[in-house]
Design a protein around this motif. Structure first.
Motif, short mmCIF file in Angstrom:
data_model
loop_
_atom_site.label_atom_id
_atom_site.label_comp_id
_atom_site.label_asym_id
_atom_site.label_seq_id
_atom_site.Cartn_x
_atom_site.Cartn_y
_atom_site.Cartn_z
N LEU A 186 0.83 -1.20 0.00
CA LEU A 186 0.00 0.00 0.00
C LEU A 186 0.87 1.26 0.00
O LEU A 186 1.86 1.34 0.74
N GLU A 187 0.51 2.23 -0.81
CA GLU A 187 1.27 3.47 -0.85
C GLU A 187 0.97 4.34 0.37
O GLU A 187 -0.17 4.42 0.83
N PHE A 188 2.02 4.97 0.89
CA PHE A 188 1.91 5.90 2.02
C PHE A 188 1.35 5.22 3.27
O PHE A 188 0.73 5.87 4.11
N VAL A 189 1.58 3.92 3.38
CA VAL A 189 1.12 3.15 4.53
C VAL A 189 2.28 2.30 5.04
O VAL A 189 2.98 1.66 4.24
N THR A 190 2.50 2.29 6.34
CA THR A 190 3.51 1.44 6.94
C THR A 190 2.90 0.09 7.28
O THR A 190 1.86 0.03 7.95
N ALA A 191 3.51 -0.98 6.82
CA ALA A 191 3.03 -2.32 7.16
C ALA A 191 3.60 -2.75 8.50
O ALA A 191 4.76 -2.46 8.82
N ALA A 192 2.80 -3.43 9.30
CA ALA A 192 3.24 -3.91 10.60
C ALA A 192 2.68 -5.32 10.80
O ALA A 192 1.79 -5.77 10.07
N LEU A 193 3.22 -6.00 11.79
CA LEU A 193 2.77 -7.36 12.10
C LEU A 193 2.44 -7.44 13.58
O LEU A 193 3.23 -7.02 14.43
N VAL A 194 1.25 -7.96 13.88
CA VAL A 194 0.85 -8.20 15.26
C VAL A 194 1.11 -9.67 15.56
O VAL A 194 0.66 -10.55 14.81
N VAL A 195 1.86 -9.95 16.60
CA VAL A 195 2.18 -11.33 16.92
C VAL A 195 1.65 -11.68 18.30
O VAL A 195 1.56 -10.83 19.18
N ASP A 196 1.31 -12.92 18.46
CA ASP A 196 0.87 -13.46 19.74
C ASP A 196 2.08 -14.09 20.41
O ASP A 196 2.77 -14.91 19.80
N PRO A 197 2.40 -13.71 21.66
CA PRO A 197 3.56 -14.31 22.34
C PRO A 197 3.52 -15.83 22.36
O PRO A 197 4.57 -16.48 22.41
N ASP A 198 2.31 -16.39 22.30
CA ASP A 198 2.18 -17.85 22.29
C ASP A 198 2.01 -18.41 20.89
O ASP A 198 1.76 -19.60 20.72
N GLY A 199 2.15 -17.56 19.87
CA GLY A 199 1.96 -18.00 18.50
C GLY A 199 3.21 -18.61 17.89
O GLY A 199 4.23 -18.80 18.57
N PRO A 200 3.17 -18.91 16.59
CA PRO A 200 4.30 -19.55 15.92
C PRO A 200 5.53 -18.65 15.94
O PRO A 200 5.44 -17.46 15.65
N PRO A 201 6.69 -19.20 16.31
CA PRO A 201 7.90 -18.39 16.44
C PRO A 201 8.44 -17.88 15.11
O PRO A 201 9.26 -16.97 15.09
N ASP A 202 7.99 -18.47 13.99
CA ASP A 202 8.53 -18.08 12.69
C ASP A 202 7.71 -17.00 12.01
O ASP A 202 7.99 -16.62 10.88
N ALA A 203 6.70 -16.44 12.68
CA ALA A 203 5.83 -15.45 12.05
C ALA A 203 6.62 -14.22 11.59
O ALA A 203 6.38 -13.68 10.51
N GLU A 204 7.59 -13.80 12.39
CA GLU A 204 8.33 -12.59 12.06
C GLU A 204 9.25 -12.77 10.86
O GLU A 204 9.72 -11.78 10.28
#
Length: 207
Positions: free
Chosen positions: A40-58
């Motif tokens: 998306l233009e002019f938008v910063t992408a971010a990721l919300v992670v669950d501390p108990d979720g999959p460790p490879d999400a990032e």
């Protein structure tokens, strides 16, 4: 971070068809949704992670991507505001073929409303929710209600019922989510995008 942000929520239970690894399928869909946000233009992408979720999400993100470790929607919005966002959209991780245009429409709606929603097909939860930040108290409280959240079938109705007056949460065009193997029929091989999910499903019937 300044201005607008689009953040992908943590991946949920696997919806993989037989013969496809559930964890790999979740990660592939998550990456496809992240790529939509990152494009998306002019938008910063971010990721919300669950501390108990999959460790490879990032591992699916580009370097420098903001990572939010607050999986609850209201807390995630607050964390994005603390990082500098004045508007943000939270997106479910199981809509790999989501058109960027739909997110653009939600952000545009924030010019006249404090929040805007994209409802899932069949009125089965939300695909995305955009909001001005910080969240108004009524919206934050509604998101924190027991049984609320993007997966609640009546998610949009709950949020609208909490609004002090009608029209504060306009609805953009809806889209589908891939929450069970039966939902694979929604995926259109002729639609651009969703490359990671497409590659993983190669050879699997979609319809």
């Amino acid at each position: 971070m300044t201005g607008r942000c689009a953040a992908v929520l943590p991946a949920g239970p696997p919806a993989a068809p037989p013969g496809v690894d559930g964890a790999e399928f979740r990660l592939a869909m998550l990456e496809d949704v992240y790529e939509v946000a990152a494009g998306l233009e002019f938008v910063t992408a971010a990721l919300v992670v669950d501390p108990d979720g999959p460790p490879d999400a990032e591992t699916i993100t580009w370097p420098g991507t903001p990572i939010v470790r607050e999986p609850a929607p209201a807390a995630a919005f607050a964390a994005l505001h603390a990082l500098g966002a004045s508007e943000a959209a939270l997106i479910v991780p199981d809509a790999p073929d989501l058109p960027p245009l739909l997110l653009g429409k939600l952000f545009r709606a924030l010019g006249s409303a404090p929040a805007a929603a994209c409802q899932a097909a069949g009125e089965n939860g939300l695909v995305a929710l955009a909001a001005r930040l910080p969240l108004p108290g009524w919206l934050a409280a509604a998101l924190d209600e027991p049984g609320a959240g993007f997966d609640a079938p009546d998610a949009l109705a709950r949020l609208r019922a909490a609004a002090p007056r009608p029209g504060l949460i306009p609805q953009g065009p809806g889209w589908h989510r891939i929450r069970t193997p039966a939902d694979l029929h929604f995926l259109d091989p002729g639609l651009e995008g969703w490359e990671n999910t497409r590659a993983l499903l190669e050879g699997s019937p979609l319809r």
